[in-house]
Design a protein around this motif. Structure first.
Motif, PDB file in Angstrom:
ATOM      1  N   SER A  16      39.705   3.212  -4.105  1.00 12.61           N
ATOM      2  CA  SER A  16      40.419   4.106  -2.955  1.00 12.61           C
ATOM      3  C   SER A  16      40.798   3.214  -1.803  1.00 12.61           C
ATOM      4  O   SER A  16      41.853   3.573  -1.398  1.00 12.61           O
ATOM      5  N   SER A  73      44.660   3.647  -0.444  1.00 12.81           N
ATOM      6  CA  SER A  73      44.683   3.810   0.710  1.00 12.81           C
ATOM      7  C   SER A  73      45.894   2.822   1.601  1.00 12.81           C
ATOM      8  O   SER A  73      46.652   3.590   2.309  1.00 12.81           O
ATOM      9  N   ASP A  74      45.809   1.598   1.184  1.00 15.18           N
ATOM     10  CA  ASP A  74      46.809   0.834   1.569  1.00 15.18           C
ATOM     11  C   ASP A  74      48.340   1.112   1.095  1.00 15.18           C
ATOM     12  O   ASP A  74      49.207   1.227   1.814  1.00 15.18           O
ATOM     13  N   LEU A 102      49.429   4.158   0.267  1.00 15.20           N
ATOM     14  CA  LEU A 102      49.628   5.436   0.808  1.00 15.20           C
ATOM     15  C   LEU A 102      49.744   5.347   2.266  1.00 15.20           C
ATOM     16  O   LEU A 102      50.566   6.178   2.846  1.00 15.20           O
ATOM     17  N   GLY A 103      49.339   4.487   2.994  1.00 18.90           N
ATOM     18  CA  GLY A 103      49.396   4.230   4.362  1.00 18.90           C
ATOM     19  C   GLY A 103      48.573   5.085   5.180  1.00 18.90           C
ATOM     20  O   GLY A 103      48.627   5.676   6.518  1.00 18.90           O
ATOM     21  N   ARG A 104      47.643   5.631   4.433  1.00 20.08           N
ATOM     22  CA  ARG A 104      46.531   6.708   5.071  1.00 20.08           C
ATOM     23  C   ARG A 104      45.239   6.573   4.167  1.00 20.08           C
ATOM     24  O   ARG A 104      45.146   5.777   3.161  1.00 20.08           O
ATOM     25  N   ASP A 105      44.068   7.068   4.773  1.00 24.70           N
ATOM     26  CA  ASP A 105      42.867   6.966   4.217  1.00 24.70           C
ATOM     27  C   ASP A 105      42.926   7.671   2.786  1.00 24.70           C
ATOM     28  O   ASP A 105      43.365   9.058   2.924  1.00 24.70           O
ATOM     29  N   PHE A 106      42.288   7.508   1.815  1.00 22.57           N
ATOM     30  CA  PHE A 106      42.313   8.108   0.389  1.00 22.57           C
ATOM     31  C   PHE A 106      40.647   8.071   0.277  1.00 22.57           C
ATOM     32  O   PHE A 106      40.375   7.074  -0.448  1.00 22.57           O
ATOM     33  N   ASN A 107      40.064   8.995   0.565  1.00 24.19           N
ATOM     34  CA  ASN A 107      38.815   9.069   0.244  1.00 24.19           C
ATOM     35  C   ASN A 107      38.529  10.030  -0.911  1.00 24.19           C
ATOM     36  O   ASN A 107      38.707  11.290  -0.741  1.00 24.19           O
ATOM     37  N   ASP A 138      41.591  13.737  -3.258  1.00 23.66           N
ATOM     38  CA  ASP A 138      40.959  13.647  -1.736  1.00 23.66           C
ATOM     39  C   ASP A 138      41.549  15.099  -1.280  1.00 23.66           C
ATOM     40  O   ASP A 138      41.786  16.011  -2.177  1.00 23.66           O
ATOM     41  N   HIS A 177      44.138  15.858   0.307  1.00 25.18           N
ATOM     42  CA  HIS A 177      45.654  15.986   0.452  1.00 25.18           C
ATOM     43  C   HIS A 177      46.103  15.994  -0.916  1.00 25.18           C
ATOM     44  O   HIS A 177      47.278  16.876  -1.280  1.00 25.18           O
TER      45      HIS A 177
END
Length: 287
Positions: free
Chosen positions: A6, A10-11, A13-18, A38, A40
């Motif tokens: 994850s 996240s890195d 996608l440039g956003r948090d992926f939880n 997640d 999104h």
């Protein structure tokens, strides 16, 4: 493992992926496969032992090449990476659907258009990759008969011999394969490389390809693979022929190209394929 995956997603996608949900899905015989989500989006993730990272990296390379097609759907590569014990490949998650007759016809046309990518003047690829879990050598060659005889059939025959299978006189089979293909010098096409029904589907009515083993070679090798285990609907071949008519000599070469995949199945799954390979070698290359 999943925390490391994850973080790397996240890195990318440039956003948090939880990860909020994770489910095992069908992913073939080699890797474990999952749908992860997640709030999104959903992604498709393959995992294996950490020493298999190169399988995922070469697959990602092939997918990115296929994605240059303006008409085919190819899952977007998110990232590859590894944790302490696992390697992984993260892709866009796609919902598949059955194809209609018209959609199979269109997929045939789209494959023919893909095969018209003649940006290379030689046969091979810029890296070795994998056909299933088997290394697929791709050293560039100007001669198709030599390339296929040595880097396709010859390679698989030597692997089979190393595994203890009684496969006959390898040097003789290589020579006779080269002789059978001599004079056939097709334009090098961008190939999927492992084009059977399990590696294609439809997404919102458009043909989708995945799990490639790309290289530049004879377009007929892709067609031969589609006919090996479970031929595709006839509309697919009609669509292909409408866009780029199939050479009449294909019927004589088809069994040679299919033998490559039979030998690979022998090397991957064992002796149940041995008799079929021995019979095909005899029928193709014995006087």
């Amino acid at each position: 493992m999943w925390n490391a995956i994850s973080l790397q997603i996240s890195d990318a996608l440039g956003r948090d992926f939880n990860i909020s949900a994770r489910h095992s899905v069908t992913g073939g015989d080699i890797h474990q496969a999952y749908k992860i989500e997640d709030h999104h989006c959903a992604l498709f993730v393959k995992t294996n032992h950490k020493d298999k990272l190169d399988l995922f990296e070469t697959e990602a390379h092939g997918l990115k090449l296929l994605a240059q097609s303006p008409t085919l759907v190819v899952p977007e590569v998110i990232t590859t990476g590894k944790s302490a014990d696992h390697a992984f490949l993260a892709l866009q998650y796609l919902e598949f659907s059955p194809g209609t007759k018209a959609q199979w016809f269109q997929l045939g046309e789209d494959l023919a258009r893909l095969h018209q990518d003649h940006c290379q003047s030689q046969y091979g690829f810029d890296e070795d990759n994998f056909i299933g879990a088997t290394v697929q050598p791709n050293k560039w060659s100007k001669n198709w008969s030599e390339f296929f005889a040595e880097q396709r059939l010859g390679w698989q025959l030597k692997l089979a011999q190393d595994k203890g299978h009684q496969i006959g006189n390898i040097a003789l089979w290589i020579d006779r394969c080269a002789e059978a293909l001599r004079g056939h010098q097709p334009e090098p096409s961008l190939l999927h490389g492992d084009l059977w029904r399990g590696n294609m589907s439809f997404v919102e009515g458009r043909g989708c390809l995945f799990d490639p083993a790309c290289y530049y070679g004879d377009r007929e090798t892709d067609l031969a693979m589609t006919e090996l285990f479970s031929p595709l609907p006839s509309d697919f071949y009609k669509g292909y022929d409408a866009e780029w008519p199939i050479d009449k000599g294909y019927q004589q070469r088809k069994a040679i190209y299919q033998l490559y995949h039979l030998l690979n199945h022998l090397n991957l799954f064992g002796g149940s394929y041995l008799q079929q390979c021995q019979q095909q070698l005899s029928e193709l290359f014995c006087d």
